[in-house]
Scaffold this motif. Structure first.
Motif, PDB file in Angstrom:
ATOM      1  N   PHE A  28      -5.772  -0.137  -3.734  1.00 53.18           N
ATOM      2  CA  PHE A  28      -5.150  -0.660  -3.403  1.00 53.18           C
ATOM      3  C   PHE A  28      -4.063  -1.952  -4.200  1.00 53.18           C
ATOM      4  CE2 PHE A  28      -4.713   1.829  -0.054  1.00 53.18           C
ATOM      5  CZ  PHE A  28      -3.440   2.618   0.530  1.00 53.18           C
ATOM      6  N   GLU A  29      -3.164  -2.085  -4.345  1.00 56.76           N
ATOM      7  CA  GLU A  29      -2.878  -3.171  -5.504  1.00 56.76           C
ATOM      8  C   GLU A  29      -3.408  -4.498  -4.345  1.00 56.76           C
ATOM      9  OE1 GLU A  29      -1.928  -4.821  -7.630  1.00 56.76           O
ATOM     10  OE2 GLU A  29      -1.267  -3.050  -8.418  1.00 56.76           O
ATOM     11  N   ASP A  30      -3.693  -5.565  -4.296  1.00 56.66           N
ATOM     12  CA  ASP A  30      -4.423  -6.918  -3.709  1.00 56.66           C
ATOM     13  C   ASP A  30      -2.766  -7.267  -2.547  1.00 56.66           C
ATOM     14  OD1 ASP A  30      -6.412  -7.253  -4.319  1.00 56.66           O
ATOM     15  OD2 ASP A  30      -6.096  -8.859  -5.919  1.00 56.66           O
ATOM     16  N   GLY A  31      -2.851  -7.538  -1.611  1.00 57.94           N
ATOM     17  CA  GLY A  31      -2.216  -7.638   0.055  1.00 57.94           C
ATOM     18  C   GLY A  31      -1.512  -6.727  -0.368  1.00 57.94           C
ATOM     19  N   ALA A  32      -1.909  -5.713  -0.271  1.00 61.21           N
ATOM     20  CA  ALA A  32      -0.869  -4.088  -0.042  1.00 61.21           C
ATOM     21  C   ALA A  32      -1.115  -3.865   1.258  1.00 61.21           C
ATOM     22  CB  ALA A  32      -1.215  -2.989  -0.879  1.00 61.21           C
ATOM     23  N   LEU A  33      -2.315  -3.969   2.088  1.00 62.68           N
ATOM     24  CA  LEU A  33      -2.394  -3.845   3.616  1.00 62.68           C
ATOM     25  C   LEU A  33      -2.919  -5.641   4.511  1.00 62.68           C
ATOM     26  CD1 LEU A  33      -6.089  -1.420   2.376  1.00 62.68           C
ATOM     27  CD2 LEU A  33      -3.548  -0.604   3.193  1.00 62.68           C
ATOM     28  N   ASP A  34      -2.087  -4.940   5.516  1.00 60.88           N
ATOM     29  CA  ASP A  34      -2.242  -6.283   6.170  1.00 60.88           C
ATOM     30  C   ASP A  34      -3.670  -6.702   6.970  1.00 60.88           C
ATOM     31  OD1 ASP A  34      -2.782  -4.566   8.209  1.00 60.88           O
ATOM     32  OD2 ASP A  34      -0.691  -4.280   9.507  1.00 60.88           O
ATOM     33  N   ASP A  35      -3.812  -7.150   7.495  1.00 59.64           N
ATOM     34  CA  ASP A  35      -5.263  -7.094   8.285  1.00 59.64           C
ATOM     35  C   ASP A  35      -6.217  -6.061   8.971  1.00 59.64           C
ATOM     36  OD1 ASP A  35      -5.665  -9.799   7.289  1.00 59.64           O
ATOM     37  OD2 ASP A  35      -4.781 -10.552   9.264  1.00 59.64           O
ATOM     38  N   SER A  36      -5.138  -5.463   9.781  1.00 61.09           N
ATOM     39  CA  SER A  36      -5.991  -3.781  10.235  1.00 61.09           C
ATOM     40  C   SER A  36      -6.177  -3.716   9.485  1.00 61.09           C
ATOM     41  CB  SER A  36      -4.839  -4.199  11.896  1.00 61.09           C
ATOM     42  OG  SER A  36      -3.833  -3.711  11.573  1.00 61.09           O
ATOM     43  N   GLY A  37      -5.534  -3.091   8.747  1.00 59.82           N
ATOM     44  CA  GLY A  37      -5.672  -2.424   7.527  1.00 59.82           C
ATOM     45  C   GLY A  37      -4.816  -1.108   7.282  1.00 59.82           C
ATOM     46  N   GLU A  38      -3.172  -1.956   7.658  1.00 67.30           N
ATOM     47  CA  GLU A  38      -2.300  -1.025   7.897  1.00 67.30           C
ATOM     48  C   GLU A  38      -1.726  -1.444   6.516  1.00 67.30           C
ATOM     49  OE1 GLU A  38      -1.271   1.054   9.661  1.00 67.30           O
ATOM     50  OE2 GLU A  38      -3.111   1.027  10.822  1.00 67.30           O
ATOM     51  N   LEU A  39      -0.519  -0.479   5.777  1.00 67.97           N
ATOM     52  CA  LEU A  39      -0.095  -0.318   4.492  1.00 67.97           C
ATOM     53  C   LEU A  39       1.316  -1.281   4.735  1.00 67.97           C
ATOM     54  CD1 LEU A  39       0.212   3.411   2.980  1.00 67.97           C
ATOM     55  CD2 LEU A  39      -0.630   0.665   1.523  1.00 67.97           C
ATOM     56  N   LEU A  40       1.691  -2.250   3.866  1.00 69.13           N
ATOM     57  CA  LEU A  40       2.907  -2.589   4.263  1.00 69.13           C
ATOM     58  C   LEU A  40       3.977  -2.228   3.678  1.00 69.13           C
ATOM     59  CD1 LEU A  40       0.902  -6.705   3.362  1.00 69.13           C
ATOM     60  CD2 LEU A  40       2.564  -5.429   6.292  1.00 69.13           C
ATOM     61  N   VAL A  41       3.663  -2.220   2.523  1.00 70.70           N
ATOM     62  CA  VAL A  41       4.858  -1.377   1.596  1.00 70.70           C
ATOM     63  C   VAL A  41       4.320   0.520   1.715  1.00 70.70           C
ATOM     64  CG1 VAL A  41       5.889  -2.792   0.460  1.00 70.70           C
ATOM     65  CG2 VAL A  41       3.268  -1.395  -0.214  1.00 70.70           C
ATOM     66  N   ALA A  42       5.286   1.275   1.280  1.00 68.44           N
ATOM     67  CA  ALA A  42       4.752   2.443   0.820  1.00 68.44           C
ATOM     68  C   ALA A  42       3.763   2.684   0.269  1.00 68.44           C
ATOM     69  CB  ALA A  42       6.275   3.096   0.302  1.00 68.44           C
ATOM     70  N   ARG A  43       2.944   3.694   0.398  1.00 68.98           N
ATOM     71  CA  ARG A  43       2.027   3.934  -0.190  1.00 68.98           C
ATOM     72  C   ARG A  43       2.223   4.028  -2.277  1.00 68.98           C
ATOM     73  NH1 ARG A  43      -1.542   9.314   1.248  1.00 68.98           N
ATOM     74  NH2 ARG A  43      -1.359   7.920   3.891  1.00 68.98           N
ATOM     75  N   GLU A  44       2.936   4.879  -1.875  1.00 74.83           N
ATOM     76  CA  GLU A  44       3.943   5.189  -4.110  1.00 74.83           C
ATOM     77  C   GLU A  44       4.013   4.075  -3.848  1.00 74.83           C
ATOM     78  OE1 GLU A  44       5.052   6.380  -1.028  1.00 74.83           O
ATOM     79  OE2 GLU A  44       4.891   8.757  -1.398  1.00 74.83           O
ATOM     80  N   ARG A  45       4.058   3.114  -3.848  1.00 75.19           N
ATOM     81  CA  ARG A  45       4.542   1.559  -3.675  1.00 75.19           C
ATOM     82  C   ARG A  45       3.358   0.508  -4.465  1.00 75.19           C
ATOM     83  NH1 ARG A  45       9.761   1.135  -6.253  1.00 75.19           N
ATOM     84  NH2 ARG A  45       9.499  -1.195  -6.854  1.00 75.19           N
ATOM     85  N   ALA A  46       2.032   0.902  -3.646  1.00 72.59           N
ATOM     86  CA  ALA A  46       1.047   0.494  -2.945  1.00 72.59           C
ATOM     87  C   ALA A  46      -0.363   0.589  -3.904  1.00 72.59           C
ATOM     88  CB  ALA A  46       0.709   0.213  -2.019  1.00 72.59           C
TER      89      ALA A  46
END
Ligand code: FE2
Length: 284
Positions: free
Chosen positions: A79-97
């Protein structure tokens, strides 16, 4: 039939790279893009999420190294840096992250196997005197709109050290690559400069070792390589290159192969090593 004429061969040896527009057809490029997105959609991200959702910074770093090393002979999404939050969940759609997929696509995934092999590539390798090509690594790089980050000056030879040096990079534009979306920049002729750094594999991590203090080229020596989708940029692994961030609305997907000459000695300290039951292969 040769893929390069004598002028192109001379230019490759002189400048360290050659640009081949239309090396891949639109159909081939489109098929690879569909395959990459399909892979992202069906990929199990739990291992990557686990890296970023457990422990302190040191534990995260160790877990990331293990994840990275395990990708040497498999297919993993990064993933791109910053695409995941501290709990490992995606912050944006996976196709964009997604940042990239690596590093054994060329031997494990059908569409990528087809794209990475064939007579044209074998002939090109022969034209540039890569007498026994061995494909060690493949990467599908997404370079997402707005978040695709800069990749600093480096030489690919440092990652696939051989004696004598033989690393050659095959860089395929899957989208048009422009100044705005972060095309490749190279230092023409810079492949004649020394190898600055080398990546060494330790048991459970990798380390960058400085070999030579020659500075990276200043910007006046850098030349952008703006190319259309389907173009192959083939360059000497000693050639300093970088890519700028993608500040545009458009993705800048690319696919790369890193190839050495089997006649040279492949260093046992290189991060990718193949077990006997998964041997390194050439273009045919
Ligand atoms: Fe590179």
């Amino acid at each position: 039939m040769k893929m390069l004429n004598q002028n192109q061969i001379d230019d490759f040896h002189e400048s360290g790279f050659v640009v081949l527009p239309g090396f891949k057809s639109k159909a081939e490029v489109d098929a690879l893009k569909v395959a990459a997105l399909d892979l992202v959609r069906r990929h199990d991200f739990s291992a990557y999420k686990a890296v970023f959702s457990t422990g302190d910074e040191l534990q995260k770093s160790n877990a990331y190294h293990q994840f990275f090393l395990a990708s040497a002979n498999s297919v993993r999404c990064f993933f791109e840096d910053g695409a995941l939050d501290d709990s490992g969940e995606l912050l944006v759609a996976r196709e964009r992250a997604i940042n990239k997929i690596g590093h054994a696509l060329h031997d494990l995934e059908k569409e990528f196997i087809a794209f990475s092999h064939g007579e044209k590539l074998a002939q090109l390798a022969n034209d540039i005197e890569l007498s026994r090509p061995q494909i060690w690594q493949s990467m599908y790089i997404f370079k997402q709109p707005h978040i695709g980050a800069e990749v600093n000056w480096h030489q690919d030879s440092g990652f696939f050290y051989t004696t004598p040096q033989s690393v050659t990079t095959f860089w395929f534009a899957i989208d048009d690559a422009t100044l705005e979306n972060g095309c490749l920049w190279v230092e023409p002729g810079g492949h004649k400069s020394p190898l600055r750094q080398r990546m060494i594999r330790k048991v459970d991590k990798t380390e960058i070792v400085n070999l030579d203090h020659t500075p990276w080229p200043d910007q006046s020596k850098a030349r952008p390589v703006e190319v259309s989708a389907g173009t192959l940029v083939c360059f000497n692994g000693m050639l300093p290159h970088y890519s700028a961030p993608n500040t545009s609305e458009n993705s800048r997907n690319a696919f790369t192969l890193h190839v050495t000459d089997g006649q040279c000695v492949y260093a046992p300290q290189n991060w990718i090593q193949r077990p006997q039951d998964f041997p390194v292969r050439g273009f045919v």
